[in-house]
Design an enzyme around this catalytic site. Structure first.
Site, PDB file in Angstrom:
ATOM      1  N   ASN A 216       0.680  -1.133   0.018  1.00 55.90           N
ATOM      2  CA  ASN A 216      -0.032   0.036   0.044  1.00 55.90           C
ATOM      3  C   ASN A 216       0.755   1.255   0.077  1.00 55.90           C
ATOM      4  OD1 ASN A 216      -2.244   2.226   1.369  1.00 55.90           O
ATOM      5  ND2 ASN A 216      -3.264   0.249   0.420  1.00 55.90           N
ATOM      6  N   GLU A 532     -11.982   1.349  -6.426  1.00 59.36           N
ATOM      7  CA  GLU A 532     -10.646   1.395  -7.157  1.00 59.36           C
ATOM      8  C   GLU A 532      -9.495   0.326  -7.177  1.00 59.36           C
ATOM      9  OE1 GLU A 532      -8.630   4.586  -4.974  1.00 59.36           O
ATOM     10  OE2 GLU A 532      -8.450   3.553  -3.004  1.00 59.36           O
TER      11      GLU A 532
END
Length: 738
Positions: A216, A532
């Site tokens: 991330n 997303e």
């Protein structure tokens, strides 16, 4: 607000024979029983049962304070040689005796500015225990509130000579599990919640943690057995348990660390840049720690404990300007890689106020240009939407990420091809509001410097809502997304926005804890792995059957559903991701993933190919008078029916996991004696998220409150139903009963 209050305060003086006696608190319906006592070491302990089944086995409560600083004045001197005395001052977890207890009953019904129902009942029994610690001459209060659907407790620190300013090293609230439960979990992390859920036994968390931690933009996992709240569990004897927190204000976000030998979770707070976990000044209190429990999974979804433990609305005129929003946006084409946030590819470094974009070559992919935005405005106006979001409109995107850059955006300077004034005029003529985008690149200090100017710019140019973002590592460097300092910032941004009558949709912020009750202009949050990620490799198929049991327990999510072209390579040949959903399930998410802020996330061209299915997105309501949870099992399926605000129209949605699901619907929630026209959007017989995601059927017919209907959701599929009251018999002409 309707109120029905019964207050019964019973004070028990600190008499020796009852000082540390066991105290019992029952829920209003008597199904839940919480038992509190101070053990032989003076440690506060509690346990919880539901219908005589153990939910929380005996668990201790308390906090550990940071050792006092070496810098002192003559008025605050402690002998450095007396280490025992110094260390004892860090102890707020034992050595207590019961000084006082008070009980109360409270019952009210209140109306949210927006929500899943018109009225919410707030009914609980309360026990407040004042604990005195003789060795340090100080007191704390532990307050318990027991509802029919669960328990909330918090620590309160009265102002006192011996406890005024203090620093929290750690909170030691325990949640002892009575078995090796099935858990629906994501890794504990100080900076992101954007992980896929893992379903496993508690004992398996340690072995699965490495695989569960996926890359991330900013992440700080802290333990091999650390997980985030809201944590959902299922026991072997049929209980559903949810652990979370409510009213996270001026405090660090709580995670849970599992002692997997004894099956005991303990709170684990997010630290600041120095490693400290909370700077406190009395009088003050912690957030509420919540335990929601039921033998019916639907009751976890129906619980309003999180909202009820927050303070009432503090914005007097909120109802006049805080409104639900259905929007489209210049977004998905950039997420898939077709378009670009950046205006040019020539710049490797940007200095705002110095870089001259007029001397650069446009990359030809910049999506936030005036002509393209007008096209979105036209589409929104033609189909009844409220607003258009535009990302990438402002200077600075060429080097915005990964550089720990402080002065990254100014939030008011557009790119050369984005005409703010013309777009404002054009949107106003079409009756469309523009939605602002404030990506901060996690440079929070920079955002606060520009905040008033940025909000005033919005007010001057017709924007009444903002999507804010905090992608990357936080500046000031060393702070974390979920620490006390950042939580104070998020709330500061919401309160400041209210001064300008602006609604906030915060992405990458701390997961919600019900603060939207107090500040309803906080109309949306991301704080989880959203749509997303379907363009970044995909979410697990069961993802949307878990989120309502976890992330949405704290508040609504801007999940951004509505993707009709599920093969991302149709947008960008280099992107081979596939949205793991059928079109029918994309429709269902507008019902199952509650939010007063709903986006139709795909591009207009993809909707124009499926206008019959798109009709449901146009029709579905955003605000509700009533919600019925028809069936639910985490990781498998969720089916919800909602009644639109101030109407007798209903919308039903079902989302299913890898095994699909067959529903046997009974429509007894409809008004007796009335007829309704139902439009059913369902997976076709051969539908499958991977092999045939665009296969759906649409049929119309008549429903009454006696109707029954069997519907099947495919693997990664679902269905959606619009149910509209028949007001004239001619409307139903030619339609058959379903």
């Amino acid at each position: 607000m309707k109120k029905r209050k019964i207050l019964s305060l019973i004070a028990f003086l600190c008499i020796s024979f009852i000082a540390n006696a066991q105290q019992k608190l029952t829920s209003p319906d008597n199904n839940l029983v919480m038992t509190f006592q101070v053990d032989s070491k003076g440690a506060p302990t509690y346990e919880l049962t539901y219908k005589n089944k153990v939910v929380i086995k005996p668990s201790t409560l308390g906090l550990e304070l940071k050792k006092e600083d070496n810098t002192r004045t003559d008025f605050d001197w402690v002998d450095r040689r007396d280490l025992t005395k110094l260390d004892s001052k860090t102890n707020l977890y034992d050595g207590f005796e019961v000084k006082d207890t008070q009980t109360a009953t409270f019952d009210e019904t209140w109306q949210p500015v927006w929500g899943e129902e018109k009225e919410i009942r707030n009914h609980y029994n309360e026990l407040a225990v004042t604990l005195y610690q003789p060795m340090n001459d100080r007191s704390i209060v532990i307050r318990f509130r027991l509802f029919n659907d669960g328990l909330g407790f918090r620590y309160e620190f009265p102002q006192q000579k011996s406890l005024n300013y203090f620093v929290i090293k750690e909170e030691h609230s325990q949640f002892g599990m009575n078995g090796d439960h099935i858990a629906f979990w994501i890794p504990g992390d100080y900076d992101t919640q954007e992980y896929d859920y893992t379903i496993s036994r508690l004992s398996e968390i340690r072995g699965l943690m490495k695989e569960a931690i996926t890359p991330n933009s900013s992440q700080t996992p802290f333990s091999q057995t650390g997980v985030q709240t809201a944590l959902m569990m299922k026991t072997d004897d049929g209980l559903y348990i949810n652990l979370h927190e409510a009213a996270l204000v001026d405090y660090s976000c709580m995670h849970l660390n599992l002692d997997d030998k004894n099956m005991v979770f303990e709170s684990w707070l997010t630290p600041d840049a120095k490693g400290d976990k909370g700077y406190m000044q009395t009088p003050c209190n912690t957030p509420w720690r919540t335990i929601i429990v039921s033998d019916d999974a639907r009751n976890i979804l129906a619980s309003r404990i999180t909202l009820n433990l927050n303070e009432p609305c503090k914005i007097a005129d909120a109802a006049s300007w805080v409104k639900p929003v259905k929007y489209i946006g210049v977004w998905w084409d950039m997420i898939t890689g077709k378009g670009s946030w950046a205006y040019t590819d020539e710049l490797t470094s940007v200095k705002l106020g110095e870089t001259d974009y007029s001397k650069t070559k446009p990359n030809g992919k910049h999506s936030a240009n005036t002509a393209n935005v007008k096209r979105y405005i036209d589409f929104a106006a033609a189909h009844g939407f409220d607003a258009v979001l535009v990302e990438g409109w402002n200077e600075g995107w060429e080097d915005w990420f990964g550089n720990s850059k402080d002065y990254v955006f100014d939030f008011v300077t557009p790119y050369p091809d984005f005409d703010v004034k013309e777009i404002h005029r054009y949107a106003a003529r079409k009756g469309i509001k523009m939605m602002m985008h404030h990506e901060t690149s996690a440079s929070v200090r920079n955002y606060e410097r520009h905040m008033d100017k940025a909000y005033q710019f919005m007010a001057d140019n017709g924007y009444n809502s903002v999507k804010s973002g905090y992608v990357g590592n936080i500046i000031p460097r060393g702070e974390h997304h979920y620490g006390q300092w950042m939580n104070n910032h998020y709330l500061y941004a919401v309160k400041k926005a209210a001064d300008y009558k602006i609604m906030v949709n915060a992405h990458e912020a701390t997961r919600p804890t019900g603060i939207c009750r107090t500040y309803p202009n906080l109309i949306g949050n991301e704080s989880a792995r959203g749509t997303e990620y379907e363009s970044f490799g995909g979410n697990k198929v069961y993802h949307t059957t878990i989120l309502p049991f976890t992330r949405l327990v704290g508040g609504p999510m801007d999940y951004t559903p509505g993707i009709f072209e599920t093969h991302c390579n149709k947008m960008n040949p280099a992107n081979n991701s596939q949205v793991r959903s059928t079109i029918a399930r994309q429709l269902a998410l507008y019902v199952t993933m509650y939010s007063p802020l709903q986006m139709a996330a795909d591009i207009p061209e993809n909707y124009e190919r499926f206008m019959d299915a798109f009709q449901f997105i146009k029709d579905v309501a955003l605000d509700w008078d009533e919600t019925n949870y028809l069936e639910a099992e985490p990781g498998e399926y969720i089916t919800i029916a909602r009644k639109a605000k101030d109407t007798d129209d209903w919308y039903v949605g079902c989302t299913a996991g890898e095994n699909g699901h067959t529903s046997k619907l009974v429509f007894d929630f409809l008004t007796p004696g009335k007829q309704y026209i139902a439009t059913v959007y369902a997976d076709a017989k051969d539908a499958d998220w991977k092999e045939n995601p665009q296969a759906y059927t649409i049929k119309k017919g008549i429903l009454t409150n006696k109707s029954k209907l069997n519907l099947h959701a495919a693997n990664g599929g679902g269905y959606a139903i619009s149910i509209k009251e028949v007001k004239d018999k001619s409307e139903a002409k030619g339609l058959k009963r379903l």
